[in-house]
Design a protein around this motif. Structure first.
Motif, PDB file in Angstrom:
ATOM      1  N   ILE A 150     -48.529  10.673 -21.062  1.00 38.25           N
ATOM      2  CA  ILE A 150     -48.939   9.319 -20.690  1.00 38.25           C
ATOM      3  C   ILE A 150     -50.310   9.363 -20.018  1.00 38.25           C
ATOM      4  O   ILE A 150     -50.822  10.434 -19.688  1.00 38.25           O
ATOM      5  CB  ILE A 150     -47.915   8.659 -19.734  1.00 38.25           C
ATOM      6  N   ALA A 151     -50.877   8.188 -19.831  1.00 37.91           N
ATOM      7  CA  ALA A 151     -52.170   8.104 -19.147  1.00 37.91           C
ATOM      8  C   ALA A 151     -52.174   6.868 -18.253  1.00 37.91           C
ATOM      9  O   ALA A 151     -51.455   5.895 -18.509  1.00 37.91           O
ATOM     10  CB  ALA A 151     -53.294   8.031 -20.167  1.00 37.91           C
ATOM     11  N   THR A 152     -52.980   6.920 -17.190  1.00 33.80           N
ATOM     12  CA  THR A 152     -53.083   5.771 -16.286  1.00 33.80           C
ATOM     13  C   THR A 152     -54.529   5.594 -15.864  1.00 33.80           C
ATOM     14  O   THR A 152     -55.355   6.506 -16.018  1.00 33.80           O
ATOM     15  CB  THR A 152     -52.258   5.987 -15.002  1.00 33.80           C
ATOM     16  N   VAL A 240     -43.237   3.963 -18.285  1.00 33.76           N
ATOM     17  CA  VAL A 240     -44.578   3.818 -18.859  1.00 33.76           C
ATOM     18  C   VAL A 240     -44.522   4.082 -20.355  1.00 33.76           C
ATOM     19  O   VAL A 240     -45.103   3.366 -21.165  1.00 33.76           O
ATOM     20  CB  VAL A 240     -45.568   4.790 -18.175  1.00 33.76           C
ATOM     21  N   LYS A 241     -43.757   5.101 -20.732  1.00 36.39           N
ATOM     22  CA  LYS A 241     -43.648   5.454 -22.149  1.00 36.39           C
ATOM     23  C   LYS A 241     -43.077   4.307 -22.972  1.00 36.39           C
ATOM     24  O   LYS A 241     -43.477   4.086 -24.105  1.00 36.39           O
ATOM     25  CB  LYS A 241     -42.722   6.681 -22.302  1.00 36.39           C
ATOM     26  N   ASN A 242     -42.096   3.608 -22.375  1.00 32.69           N
ATOM     27  CA  ASN A 242     -41.393   2.588 -23.140  1.00 32.69           C
ATOM     28  C   ASN A 242     -42.072   1.231 -23.112  1.00 32.69           C
ATOM     29  O   ASN A 242     -41.899   0.443 -24.039  1.00 32.69           O
ATOM     30  CB  ASN A 242     -39.957   2.449 -22.633  1.00 32.69           C
ATOM     31  N   THR A 243     -42.781   0.932 -22.047  1.00 35.01           N
ATOM     32  CA  THR A 243     -43.251  -0.447 -21.924  1.00 35.01           C
ATOM     33  C   THR A 243     -44.756  -0.596 -22.087  1.00 35.01           C
ATOM     34  O   THR A 243     -45.236  -1.702 -22.278  1.00 35.01           O
ATOM     35  CB  THR A 243     -42.872  -1.028 -20.553  1.00 35.01           C
ATOM     36  N   SER A 244     -45.532   0.506 -21.968  1.00 35.28           N
ATOM     37  CA  SER A 244     -46.989   0.324 -21.953  1.00 35.28           C
ATOM     38  C   SER A 244     -47.598   0.532 -23.330  1.00 35.28           C
ATOM     39  O   SER A 244     -47.010   1.202 -24.170  1.00 35.28           O
ATOM     40  CB  SER A 244     -47.614   1.303 -20.959  1.00 35.28           C
ATOM     41  N   PRO A 245     -48.782  -0.006 -23.536  1.00 38.50           N
ATOM     42  CA  PRO A 245     -49.466   0.208 -24.810  1.00 38.50           C
ATOM     43  C   PRO A 245     -50.013   1.633 -24.907  1.00 38.50           C
ATOM     44  O   PRO A 245     -50.036   2.365 -23.942  1.00 38.50           O
ATOM     45  CB  PRO A 245     -50.612  -0.799 -24.770  1.00 38.50           C
ATOM     46  N   SER A 267     -48.865   4.522 -22.742  1.00 41.46           N
ATOM     47  CA  SER A 267     -47.721   5.354 -23.144  1.00 41.46           C
ATOM     48  C   SER A 267     -48.156   6.613 -23.899  1.00 41.46           C
ATOM     49  O   SER A 267     -47.375   7.536 -24.063  1.00 41.46           O
ATOM     50  CB  SER A 267     -46.765   4.542 -24.003  1.00 41.46           C
ATOM     51  N   ALA A 268     -49.389   6.612 -24.372  1.00 42.84           N
ATOM     52  CA  ALA A 268     -49.869   7.801 -25.082  1.00 42.84           C
ATOM     53  C   ALA A 268     -51.391   7.799 -25.071  1.00 42.84           C
ATOM     54  O   ALA A 268     -52.008   6.780 -24.785  1.00 42.84           O
ATOM     55  CB  ALA A 268     -49.367   7.782 -26.528  1.00 42.84           C
ATOM     56  N   PHE A 269     -51.982   8.964 -25.364  1.00 44.22           N
ATOM     57  CA  PHE A 269     -53.444   9.024 -25.467  1.00 44.22           C
ATOM     58  C   PHE A 269     -53.808   9.943 -26.623  1.00 44.22           C
ATOM     59  O   PHE A 269     -52.988  10.782 -27.029  1.00 44.22           O
ATOM     60  CB  PHE A 269     -54.077   9.480 -24.159  1.00 44.22           C
TER      61      PHE A 269
END
Lengths: 301, 657
Positions: A150-152, A240-245, A267-269
């Motif tokens: 994931i990334a933030t 984050v994995k399930n809900t974020s773009p 959720s991914a990069f």
């Protein structure tokens, strides 16, 4: 006379302020209220070096006031006056000697700590460190979790009591990555990847900042470093994995444009994004600390 | 046509900010005022003959001091604007861009266009007099140094109304200072303002080394030389080694920006870290360059006002030379966090700490000069005594910062900001103030008012502590430097407010000093003795202000503090004022070339900033032309006749038999 009295009062005030600072009475003094092993040792070192220097400073300040007070010119003065006294080998040896001893002591302590607190040195822990890749962009921080995928942006979360291996680079002017309550900062530089190990011993939200000037909205580069329990962390990653773009390469390019940002989650990069950022600026010079990164497979645009 | 003029003007002039419009108006008004006053009183010729073309070290010194006071005002206003913006969280007074420009110009102006010229001013006014010399070794070069500094300073200051100010910090770290992030002309103003004045600084360094080594009065061996001259020598040695590094570094940055080079860019294999190393190889010696002369000033003042010989002369000399050598071995302590590894950090941490030793020794020597002395507290001494605790604490925080692993927490925070302001304001600026108060009667022939001077002293000091002690605290609260705004949630409000109040008090203190000068001019009491403080060194043996040839007769030096010893001998009747043989004095002639050549340099700089080769190329040809003209000028000196010497001495109240 009036002069020296005031000078004396001022200096007491000032010593008081200094003592107050070094003992850290208020919550606000976050540097003196560390929550991790690195910050803890740095605080100890700060206090130790302060005490060692005070061994010289306090007597000098007292001596200054005593001398200025005693040898001021006034009527009926009893203090000695020796207008031609200009040399004393004994005294000179004393005041070359004492600073040499003190500085030697501080020097020894400093050198030992310099090696033991070397930022790229892994922390001793039974737990496996978690790696977080940090990229300084114009006026925001991008965090990538290669293990979690994931990334933030401007928000970083990690479990307590687990060493965090921050790998720090920059895709913008040089900045400095700093979470004061966990430990000292490291420069974020383009073309190299710096390693900084930190660890939080307590759960909590800590202030993180960019400490080196990078331009217009540099003042808006604060981020939150959140240390939670392992369960909370895992849960957060899943969320984050399930809900974020997803962060796409175009999305990354969008992020590199100048501008500030709130906390964001992805959720991914793109695979190898961090390595690509580092190598994009020709890794022709390998700094002492930087881990040489293998050039990634060319990412198709 | 009109449209293109309008378009040009909107890019050329800085627009859109009421503060800058205000500055525009005041600049134009004061220019008109200056020009009309000079024209009305028919003073143009006088200005040209007496000041603009002078090669007299004393007048050049006065011009340096005047320029530096103006720059102190400008830099001080910048500081107040910044403190106003930071007084409260989320202030809307300055925008980010504007704030960045202001802290950049504040830093550059205070170090390079305020502290340096104030220091050069004191060098110029005092060193030849202390050495018993008629002028510096190269008077023409000296004038050229001043005018180069002046045109560099003007060029730099112009940036805020024309083209826009630099905003990359006082050391302009790349890659932020490169074209990619800083396309405007501001950064070029920075490069050329500093380059042009930097040539002047380097030449001054050379000039004073030669002056001190070659033109001392007969009998004055190096170990009989006054401590201020020693400090100037050690500072100039550092200048000569450090400034070429600056010149090269800025030239490389210029090549990057102007010719598309890649020394320090992000891409193309550039290495910004190289710049950071190079600039600090100059930058660190630079701070010792400005502080060493302050040490010299303290030494002179402490001895004079304690009525006692300077304690540990040899130790002092030794300490200063060590400092000036060590100052070249510590630069990496400005970036322990760049990750050079433990070996490098340990080395630079230790060398940095080592500097504390000779510096500490100097403090002890000043203290023991006062020990068993008879101390009086006239303004120069007041400043000196006030500086000691200040400087000791600034030095202490310096040692704390040098502890490399701990520096990872101090670095770039307000703790650092507080530290360097404490050593530079309380060490350098207060030191130069002490020197100004001390030598003022020698320079201008009258003392400054003591009572108002005390007010200024107390206001400066109280303001200083209020402004900077809270900044140490802010650093430990995690506040980093160069933030133009911060939120209420950070808990930084109270300390920032106190700090701003302190800054305002220092601003008031500056005004009190200006009032002090005005008041003392109005109620002027001429100093007829030439030695109002009952001081010890040669500059006090001649009338105040010194006649243009300094010494009617070359002094014969036999000991340290020669003037003091001579006074003692005369008092005890051991030496009668000797009958003197006056001889014609060999003096340098005025020259207009320095100011003209510097104007051409200005055009070179301005042309290159805006990429106007039609201006830069003729400017450069002009510079070469001036050199050619000067090298064929053989009419550079003359002799002052004995009659004129007698007349001048009589006017100063000294009868020569």
């Amino acid at each position: 006379m009036k002069t020296s009295k005031t000078v004396r009062c001022m200096s007491f005030l000032f010593m008081f302020i200094l003592l107050f600072l070094t003992t850290g009475c208020a919550d606000n003094y976050i540097v003196l209220d560390p929550k991790g092993p690195i910050g803890e040792q740095q605080k100890d070192l700060m206090i130790l070096s302060t005490l060692l220097t005070l061994i010289v400073i306090v007597p000098v300040l007292i001596l200054t006031f005593v001398i200025v007070w005693r040898y001021r010119d006034r009527k009926g003065r009893k203090a000695k006056y020796t207008p031609n006294w200009e040399h004393s080998t004994k005294l000179e040896i004393i005041w070359w000697g004492i600073p040499i001893i003190i500085i030697t002591l501080i020097g020894i302590v400093t050198v030992r700590y310099t090696y033991s607190l070397e930022p790229s040195k892994p922390l001793e822990s039974e737990k496996k460190p978690i790696t977080i890749q940090v990229t300084n962009l114009d006026w925001k921080w991008l965090f990538q979790y290669p293990e979690q995928g994931i990334a933030t942006v401007n928000y970083v979360q990690f479990p307590e009591d687990v060493p965090v291996r921050f790998e720090v680079t920059s895709d913008a002017p040089m900045n400095s990555f700093w979470i004061p309550q966990l430990g000292g900062q490291i420069y974020a530089m383009s073309g190299m990847s710096m390693t900084l190990y930190l660890q939080a011993d307590e759960q909590g939200e800590y202030m993180g900042s960019g400490a080196n000037f990078t331009g217009k909205e540099f003042a808006k580069m604060f981020f939150t470093a959140n240390a939670t329990s392992q369960e909370d962390f895992d849960q957060w990653v899943n969320q984050v994995k399930n809900t974020s773009p997803e962060l796409t390469l175009d999305g990354y390019k969008e992020l590199t444009k100048q501008g500030t940002s709130d906390a964001r989650y992805f959720s991914a990069f793109p695979e190898g994004l961090y390595e690509m950022t580092v190598t994009k600026y020709a890794a022709s010079h390998n700094h002492g600390l930087s881990t040489r990164v293998q050039p990634p497979a060319r990412v198709k645009e | 046509m009109w449209e293109s003029v309008k378009e040009f003007a909107s890019e050329f002039f800085v627009t859109g900010d009421p503060l800058i419009y205000g500055a525009d108006v005041s600049i134009v008004l004061s220019m008109i005022a200056i020009v009309s006053v000079l024209t009305y009183f028919k003073k143009w010729g006088w200005l040209w003959r007496e000041w603009l073309t002078t090669v007299d070290h004393k007048k050049i010194g006065i011009m340096y001091i005047l320029a530096s006071v103006l720059m102190l005002f400008r830099g001080g206003v910048d500081a107040l604007l910044m403190r106003a913006q930071l007084a409260m969280p989320e202030m809307q007074f300055l925008s980010g861009d504007h704030y960045n420009q202001i802290f950049t110009t504040h830093g550059v102006i205070m170090i390079l266009f305020m502290a340096m010229p104030l220091m050069f001013g004191l060098f110029n006014v005092i060193v030849p007099l202390q050495l018993g010399a008629r002028d510096v070794a190269f008077p023409f070069l000296n004038a050229l140094s001043f005018w180069l500094f002046f045109s560099g300073a003007m060029l730099f200051n112009l940036s805020f109304v024309i083209g826009g100010s630099p905003d990359a910090g006082w050391l302009a770290y790349p890659p932020y200072s490169e074209l990619a992030f800083n396309p405007g002309p501001g950064q070029d103003f920075y490069i050329w303002g500093i380059q042009i004045s930097g040539i002047g600084s380097l030449m001054t360094g050379i000039n004073f080394i030669v002056t001190i080594l070659k033109v001392r009065a007969p009998g004055m061996t190096l170990m009989k030389m006054p401590m201020f001259s020693w400090s100037v020598l050690s500072s100039c040695i550092a200048i000569v080694f450090a400034f070429p590094i600056l010149t090269v570094t800025l030239a490389l940055l210029f090549i990057d920006r102007y010719l598309g080079g890649h020394f320090f860019t992000l891409d193309g294999g550039g290495n910004p870290m190289m710049y950071i190393n190079l600039i600090w190889m100059w930058g660190h010696p630079e701070v010792y360059i400005i502080v060493l002369p302050a040490f010299g000033i303290f030494s002179e003042i402490v001895a004079t006002f304690s009525r006692k010989k300077l304690f540990g002369y040899k130790s002092m000399v030794f300490a200063m030379i060590i400092i000036s050598v060590l100052s070249f071995l510590v630069w990496a302590h400005h970036f322990f966090t760049m990750g050079s590894g433990a070996d490098v950090n340990a080395f630079f941490a230790v060398t940095t700490m080592l500097i504390a030793i000779p510096t500490g020794v100097k403090v002890f020597n000043w203290l023991f000069t006062m020990f068993r002395g008879k101390i009086t507290f006239e303004t120069p001494m007041l400043w000196t005594v006030g500086i000691i605790p200040n400087f000791v604490i600034g030095g202490m925080t310096g040692v704390l910062l040098s502890v490399a692993p701990a520096d990872f927490q101090y670095h770039n925070s307000y703790f650092l900001v507080a530290h360097f302001h404490q050593v530079i304001i309380a060490g350098v600026v207060f030191g130069f103030f002490a020197g100004l108060y001390y030598w003022w009667p020698k320079i201008f022939g009258f003392k400054l008012n003591e009572r108002i001077g005390r007010w200024a002293f107390w206001l400066w000091n109280i303001g200083f502590y209020l402004c900077f002690m809270p900044q140490y605290a802010l650093g430990l609260m995690g506040m980093t430097r160069r933030l133009y705004t911060y939120g209420w949630d950070k808990g930084w409000f109270e300390m920032n407010l106190v700090s701003t109040i302190g800054a305002v008090i220092m601003g008031a203190a500056f005004l009190v000093q200006i009032w002090d000068i005005a008041h003392s001019i109005k109620h002027m009491k001429r100093d007829t003795t030439g030695d109002p403080w009952n001081a010890r060194t040669l500059e006090w043996s001649i009338p105040s202000p010194a006649p243009f040839y300094n010494f009617a007769v070359m002094p014969q030096v036999t000991s340290q503090d020669d003037w003091h010893e001579r006074k003692l001998r005369i008092e005890q009747g051991l030496e009668k004022p000797a009958k003197v043989e006056l001889e014609p004095i060999h003096m340098p002639k005025n020259s207009g070339i320095p100011i003209v050549m510097s104007m051409f340099w200005f055009f070179v700089g301005f042309g290159l900033i805006f990429d106007w080769l039609w201006m830069a190329v003729p400017g450069f040809i002009g510079v070469i032309g001036c050199m050619v003209v000067h090298s064929f000028n053989y009419d550079t000196d003359y002799y002052v006749t004995v009659e004129e010497i007698k007349r001048t001495e009589a006017e100063a109240g000294r009868v020569i038999t």
